[in-house]
Design a protein around this motif. Structure first.
Motif, PDB file in Angstrom:
ATOM      1  N   SER A  99      23.931  28.199  13.478  1.00  0.00           N
ATOM      2  CA  SER A  99      25.154  28.840  13.022  1.00  0.00           C
ATOM      3  C   SER A  99      26.248  28.653  14.062  1.00  0.00           C
ATOM      4  O   SER A  99      25.966  28.387  15.244  1.00  0.00           O
ATOM      5  CB  SER A  99      24.909  30.335  12.775  1.00  0.00           C
ATOM      6  OG  SER A  99      26.111  31.008  12.436  1.00  0.00           O
ATOM      7  N   SER A 100      27.483  28.803  13.637  1.00  0.00           N
ATOM      8  CA  SER A 100      28.614  28.767  14.568  1.00  0.00           C
ATOM      9  C   SER A 100      28.885  30.130  15.176  1.00  0.00           C
ATOM     10  O   SER A 100      29.807  30.284  15.983  1.00  0.00           O
ATOM     11  CB  SER A 100      29.874  28.278  13.848  1.00  0.00           C
ATOM     12  OG  SER A 100      30.202  29.145  12.771  1.00  0.00           O
ATOM     13  N   VAL A 101      28.067  31.145  14.810  1.00  0.00           N
ATOM     14  CA  VAL A 101      28.243  32.503  15.319  1.00  0.00           C
ATOM     15  C   VAL A 101      27.075  32.838  16.240  1.00  0.00           C
ATOM     16  O   VAL A 101      25.909  32.648  15.873  1.00  0.00           O
ATOM     17  CB  VAL A 101      28.317  33.516  14.164  1.00  0.00           C
ATOM     18  CG1 VAL A 101      28.395  34.943  14.700  1.00  0.00           C
ATOM     19  CG2 VAL A 101      29.525  33.213  13.290  1.00  0.00           C
ATOM     20  N   PRO A 112      24.520  39.337   9.114  1.00  0.00           N
ATOM     21  CA  PRO A 112      25.209  38.778   7.933  1.00  0.00           C
ATOM     22  C   PRO A 112      26.234  37.702   8.308  1.00  0.00           C
ATOM     23  O   PRO A 112      26.402  36.718   7.581  1.00  0.00           O
ATOM     24  CB  PRO A 112      25.887  40.005   7.307  1.00  0.00           C
ATOM     25  CG  PRO A 112      25.102  41.163   7.796  1.00  0.00           C
ATOM     26  CD  PRO A 112      24.679  40.801   9.186  1.00  0.00           C
ATOM     27  N   MET A 113      26.929  37.876   9.437  1.00  0.00           N
ATOM     28  CA  MET A 113      27.908  36.877   9.858  1.00  0.00           C
ATOM     29  C   MET A 113      27.226  35.567  10.235  1.00  0.00           C
ATOM     30  O   MET A 113      27.709  34.483   9.928  1.00  0.00           O
ATOM     31  CB  MET A 113      28.724  37.401  11.041  1.00  0.00           C
ATOM     32  CG  MET A 113      29.587  38.613  10.713  1.00  0.00           C
ATOM     33  SD  MET A 113      30.407  39.291  12.186  1.00  0.00           S
ATOM     34  CE  MET A 113      31.362  37.881  12.724  1.00  0.00           C
ATOM     35  N   ILE A 114      26.069  35.665  10.907  1.00  0.00           N
ATOM     36  CA  ILE A 114      25.343  34.449  11.295  1.00  0.00           C
ATOM     37  C   ILE A 114      24.885  33.698  10.052  1.00  0.00           C
ATOM     38  O   ILE A 114      25.042  32.480   9.952  1.00  0.00           O
ATOM     39  CB  ILE A 114      24.154  34.823  12.203  1.00  0.00           C
ATOM     40  CG1 ILE A 114      24.677  35.345  13.547  1.00  0.00           C
ATOM     41  CG2 ILE A 114      23.227  33.620  12.409  1.00  0.00           C
ATOM     42  CD1 ILE A 114      23.602  35.953  14.433  1.00  0.00           C
ATOM     43  N   TRP A 115      24.344  34.430   9.067  1.00  0.00           N
ATOM     44  CA  TRP A 115      23.937  33.797   7.811  1.00  0.00           C
ATOM     45  C   TRP A 115      25.140  33.165   7.116  1.00  0.00           C
ATOM     46  O   TRP A 115      25.053  32.046   6.594  1.00  0.00           O
ATOM     47  CB  TRP A 115      23.294  34.827   6.873  1.00  0.00           C
ATOM     48  CG  TRP A 115      21.847  35.103   7.126  1.00  0.00           C
ATOM     49  CD1 TRP A 115      21.285  36.296   7.462  1.00  0.00           C
ATOM     50  CD2 TRP A 115      20.770  34.172   7.049  1.00  0.00           C
ATOM     51  NE1 TRP A 115      19.931  36.189   7.617  1.00  0.00           N
ATOM     52  CE2 TRP A 115      19.581  34.870   7.357  1.00  0.00           C
ATOM     53  CE3 TRP A 115      20.686  32.818   6.752  1.00  0.00           C
ATOM     54  CZ2 TRP A 115      18.332  34.272   7.371  1.00  0.00           C
ATOM     55  CZ3 TRP A 115      19.442  32.211   6.762  1.00  0.00           C
ATOM     56  CH2 TRP A 115      18.284  32.920   7.075  1.00  0.00           C
ATOM     57  N   GLN A 133      32.213  20.789  20.090  1.00  0.00           N
ATOM     58  CA  GLN A 133      31.582  21.548  19.011  1.00  0.00           C
ATOM     59  C   GLN A 133      30.453  22.368  19.607  1.00  0.00           C
ATOM     60  O   GLN A 133      29.581  21.840  20.323  1.00  0.00           O
ATOM     61  CB  GLN A 133      31.021  20.615  17.935  1.00  0.00           C
ATOM     62  CG  GLN A 133      30.346  21.344  16.791  1.00  0.00           C
ATOM     63  CD  GLN A 133      31.327  22.181  15.981  1.00  0.00           C
ATOM     64  OE1 GLN A 133      32.309  21.665  15.460  1.00  0.00           O
ATOM     65  NE2 GLN A 133      31.075  23.483  15.887  1.00  0.00           N
ATOM     66  N   THR A 134      30.454  23.679  19.359  1.00  0.00           N
ATOM     67  CA  THR A 134      29.425  24.580  19.860  1.00  0.00           C
ATOM     68  C   THR A 134      28.666  25.192  18.684  1.00  0.00           C
ATOM     69  O   THR A 134      29.287  25.699  17.736  1.00  0.00           O
ATOM     70  CB  THR A 134      30.037  25.695  20.722  1.00  0.00           C
ATOM     71  OG1 THR A 134      30.749  25.110  21.817  1.00  0.00           O
ATOM     72  CG2 THR A 134      28.954  26.619  21.266  1.00  0.00           C
ATOM     73  N   VAL A 135      27.321  25.138  18.741  1.00  0.00           N
ATOM     74  CA  VAL A 135      26.489  25.769  17.706  1.00  0.00           C
ATOM     75  C   VAL A 135      25.396  26.575  18.398  1.00  0.00           C
ATOM     76  O   VAL A 135      25.057  26.341  19.566  1.00  0.00           O
ATOM     77  CB  VAL A 135      25.873  24.728  16.748  1.00  0.00           C
ATOM     78  CG1 VAL A 135      26.952  23.939  16.043  1.00  0.00           C
ATOM     79  CG2 VAL A 135      24.920  23.798  17.491  1.00  0.00           C
ATOM     80  N   TYR A 136      24.813  27.515  17.641  1.00  0.00           N
ATOM     81  CA  TYR A 136      23.812  28.429  18.179  1.00  0.00           C
ATOM     82  C   TYR A 136      22.535  28.271  17.357  1.00  0.00           C
ATOM     83  O   TYR A 136      22.550  28.418  16.123  1.00  0.00           O
ATOM     84  CB  TYR A 136      24.316  29.869  18.135  1.00  0.00           C
ATOM     85  CG  TYR A 136      25.592  30.046  18.931  1.00  0.00           C
ATOM     86  CD1 TYR A 136      25.543  30.388  20.275  1.00  0.00           C
ATOM     87  CD2 TYR A 136      26.834  29.828  18.342  1.00  0.00           C
ATOM     88  CE1 TYR A 136      26.701  30.528  21.016  1.00  0.00           C
ATOM     89  CE2 TYR A 136      28.008  29.962  19.078  1.00  0.00           C
ATOM     90  CZ  TYR A 136      27.933  30.306  20.407  1.00  0.00           C
ATOM     91  OH  TYR A 136      29.083  30.425  21.149  1.00  0.00           O
ATOM     92  N   VAL A 137      21.444  27.972  18.044  1.00  0.00           N
ATOM     93  CA  VAL A 137      20.147  27.796  17.395  1.00  0.00           C
ATOM     94  C   VAL A 137      19.371  29.116  17.526  1.00  0.00           C
ATOM     95  O   VAL A 137      18.859  29.459  18.613  1.00  0.00           O
ATOM     96  CB  VAL A 137      19.360  26.634  18.036  1.00  0.00           C
ATOM     97  CG1 VAL A 137      17.996  26.489  17.360  1.00  0.00           C
ATOM     98  CG2 VAL A 137      20.151  25.339  17.936  1.00  0.00           C
TER      99      VAL A 137
END
Length: 737
Positions: A99-101, A112-115, A133-137
């Motif tokens: 997710s980008s959050v 809910p924001m992550i989903w 670009q940053t993403v969170y696993v």
């Protein structure tokens, strides 16, 4: 001046527990290796990469909810569009979410924001050649809410070298390793320069690519964040010349600041602030047990808006000749005309805001520059940039009123401050018959009818003018038919300046207008001297002035800066590339010796008549009377518009049967906009030739020329090679037997 936001980095200075990997890797096409099994694959779609550097950092601390931060510095091929769009595609185990959050705050708020922002594909668009670009696993989401890896992708095009690994093993970077694509750090590069690095700025506010060390274009930052991300503990000394180094703690407090650091040179993060002013060097040296890494910075330059359109001011005009009476082609103002022999000014009160012909745009009835040396000078409030990106490298265009078979060549000088001037070396500048750095003087001897018709006997001399008011040593120039510019009220001298109405006859460097002895009948003898001018042979063949001269190429319908190729031959029909005015490249600038001088921009343009029958002979300077004297005209000046194909390609230059590389004393000198010393040739004559471009010139006349070296003197040879719409390759050889 645009400054970066260094304090944005303080909160990121967490203790680094372990650096797991740091490597520069060449990889095939578009795949990146994941950190671990939490991500199965990473693919770049829509773009291929040259190489990448992967840095993995593990953080400690009770409030940390990150397992690791994985940073990919991805280098894209040179030539990639600066606004290229592509995507990063992930595959992963089903119990993980990308997710980008990030996980932040209360789980019932953020889950809910992550989903909602979850995706396996992330679109990227380069901005001026860089992007992040940053993403969170999120692992085992949402059961293990606080377990998350951060993946950061930094993209840049190949010509930006940031970070670099120096010879002493230190890895140097501008910008935070986790968030480096912030201005201005994301536009800095460290380019190898004779054992050290030159720090270039290649961003939207200017470009220093290819600029000689110590010079810059329109913008260069004064403050930026700097990281030493490997081997910091082995540093033994860190010092700067003409700069301040500052180290902060994680709360933003200064731990140490100064030109040299005594205790905090292993901290890893620094803020560099460069000294302003005209100091000669700004150098940072970082030493460890393996040697020193040296960075050379340029002079900080505040961003300014580049000039567009026409000049803002006309601050010098002094012709001698048929239009010097101050009306029609001899008037700087459109409102001055000749009615029954009287000058009529429709501007009742000329002020600093009164537009002159050229500053008000293109004027079909412009101004006459008069006999050789006669000039007009213009000023741009904002700088005219020396841009390789312009079509053919042309930076501004001068419009005259020529037609085929009647060129009236004007030379052009440029200046950044209106005091120090540089000639733009045209195609005839290095010819043997051209008279450079000379003085031409005119003397007015009033006749019995001078008071009523403003015409006088005019004499002139080339070189040092004879002293006194007599005519010995002077050549009579078209007796009794020329006007003499005497009275400022006639209009030629009243030109608008930045703060006051300037007297164009006395305020410009290298030009004097002086009153000599009073005559017995109460009249005066006047003298005008133009210094440091270049005189070329007058010709009725348009192609004899191929590039670097004004009032040569017909205007046509273009009066707004769209340049045509100045290196292309001028067709006799007067159509095609004949139309479009005369384009000028600031890169043609030379000093009084004829050696190239790099000017990133200019604010002043001086245009003066350069054509004379035989510039080497004062006695041959009485010109033909078909249309009066040869007198260049100016109808407009405009900043160049459009975009060409960029920087020049280096041609092949030969001296005799050997390449220049085999003859030059220092091969490293051979670069665009440089001077190359080639001595010890040991021959009386040598042929210089250039190939590898559509248009190639040796001293402006052909792609090959034989130079005589029998006098043992230094001979300057200009090489120009140009193709397509690219800027030219320009160097000057200094040949000596």
């Amino acid at each position: 001046m645009k400054r970066n936001q260094s304090r944005r980095l303080f909160s990121l200075l967490l203790a680094i527990a372990m650096v797991l990997s740091l490597n520069a890797t060449a990889f095939a096409l578009n795949s990146l290796p994941p950190q671990d099994a939490n991500v199965t694959s990473i693919t770049l779609t829509g773009i291929d990469a040259n190489s990448y550097t992967k840095t993995v950092t593990t953080f400690g601390g009770p409030q940390s909810n990150l397992n690791s931060r994985v940073v990919y510095d991805v280098v894209l091929p040179a030539g990639t569009a600066s606004d290229a769009a592509f995507s990063i595609d992930f595959t992963k185990p089903s119990d993980n979410v990308i997710s980008s959050v990030p996980p932040a705050g209360l789980p019932h708020h953020y889950i809910p924001m992550i989903w909602a922002h979850a995706s396996d594909t992330y679109n990227v668009v380069l901005n001026d050649g860089v992007a992040t670009q940053t993403v969170y696993v999120h692992k085992n989401f949402p059961t293990s809410y606080q377990f998350c890896d951060v993946y950061i992708f930094n993209f840049s095009i190949d010509e930006r070298n940031n970070p670099v690994t120096a010879a002493n093993g230190l890895k140097l970077r501008f910008g935070d390793p986790a968030y480096p694509n912030t201005e201005p750090e994301c536009y800095l590069s460290m380019d190898s320069d004779s054992g050290s690095y030159r720090v270039n700025y290649n961003g939207p506010y200017g470009n220093t690519t290819g600029v000689p060390l110590g010079q810059s274009l329109t913008y260069y930052p004064d403050t930026f964040a700097f990281y030493v991300t490997e081997g910091a503990g082995t540093i033994t000394a860190m010092s700067g010349t003409n700069m301040t180094l500052t180290v902060y703690d994680t709360a933003g407090n200064i731990l140490e600041s100064g030109s040299s650091l005594n205790t905090q040179y292993g901290a890893g993060f620094y803020v560099i602030t460069l000294a302003e002013g005209d100091v000669s060097s700004r150098t940072l040296t970082i030493t460890n047990s393996s040697g020193s890494a040296i960075l050379n910075f340029l002079k900080p330059t505040p961003y300014v808006t580049p000039a567009t359109g026409s000049p803002d001011f006309m601050n010098g005009y002094l012709p001698v000749g048929q239009f010097a009476a101050g009306v029609l082609w001899g008037s700087a103002y459109p409102g001055l005309s000749n009615v029954n022999g009287n000058a009529i000014n429709i501007y009742p009160s000329i002020t600093t805001d009164s537009p002159t012909k050229i500053t008000d745009g293109y004027a079909s009835g412009g101004i006459s520059l008069g006999a050789p040396g006669g000039y007009a000078q213009f000023e741009f409030s904002n700088p005219v940039l020396n841009r390789a990106e312009n079509p053919y490298g042309i930076d501004f265009v001068v419009y005259g009123n020529p037609f085929v078979g009647n060129p009236e060549a004007a030379a052009v000088k440029v200046s950044t401050d209106g005091s120090i001037w540089y000639e733009l070396a045209g195609s005839r500048y290095y010819n043997e018959e051209t008279k450079r750095n000379t003085t031409i003087s005119y003397k007015m001897m009033p006749t019995s009818t001078y008071a009523s018709n403003k015409k006088a006997d005019i004499y002139r001399a080339v070189g040092t003018p004879p002293s006194g008011t007599g005519t010995d040593g002077w050549t009579l120039f078209k007796p009794g038919v020329l006007w003499w510019p005497e009275s400022l009220t006639e209009g030629y001298g009243k030109v608008s300046g930045t703060s006051s109405l300037l007297d164009g006859t006395v305020t410009c460097s290298g030009i004097t207008y002086q009153q000599l002895d009073e005559k017995s009948n109460g009249e005066y003898c006047w003298q005008i001297t133009y210094s440091d001018v270049t005189l070329v042979t007058d010709s009725d063949t348009t192609d004899d002035y191929l590039f670097g001269y004004a009032d040569i190429r017909a205007v046509g319908n273009n009066t707004e800066g769209a340049a045509c190729n100045p290196y292309a031959s001028l067709p006799s029909s007067g159509t095609g590339n004949m139309n479009g005015g005369d384009g000028f490249d600031i890169s043609w600038a030379v000093d009084s010796n004829g050696e190239p001088v790099f000017l990133s921009s200019i604010n002043f343009v001086r245009i003066y008549t350069a054509a004379a029958l035989d510039p080497t002979s004062p006695s041959a300077l009485t010109l033909p009377e078909i249309f009066g004297e040869t007198s260049a005209e100016v109808c407009g000046v405009s900043v160049a518009t459009g975009t060409g194909s960029g920087a020049a390609t280096e041609p092949t230059i030969m001296l005799g049967n050997s390449s220049l590389e085999a003859k030059a004393d220092d091969v490293s000198q051979i670069e665009n906009m440089g001077t190359v010393d080639v001595t010890g040739l040991g021959v009386d004559n040598i042929t210089v030739s250039v190939t590898g471009a559509t248009y190639s010139f040796v001293n402006g006349v052909s792609n090959s020329q034989t130079i005589s070296l029998t006098d043992n003197a230094v001979h300057y040879v200009q090489i120009i090679a140009q193709s397509g719409t690219s800027s030219p390759y320009i160097i000057v050889l200094k040949l000596q037997k």
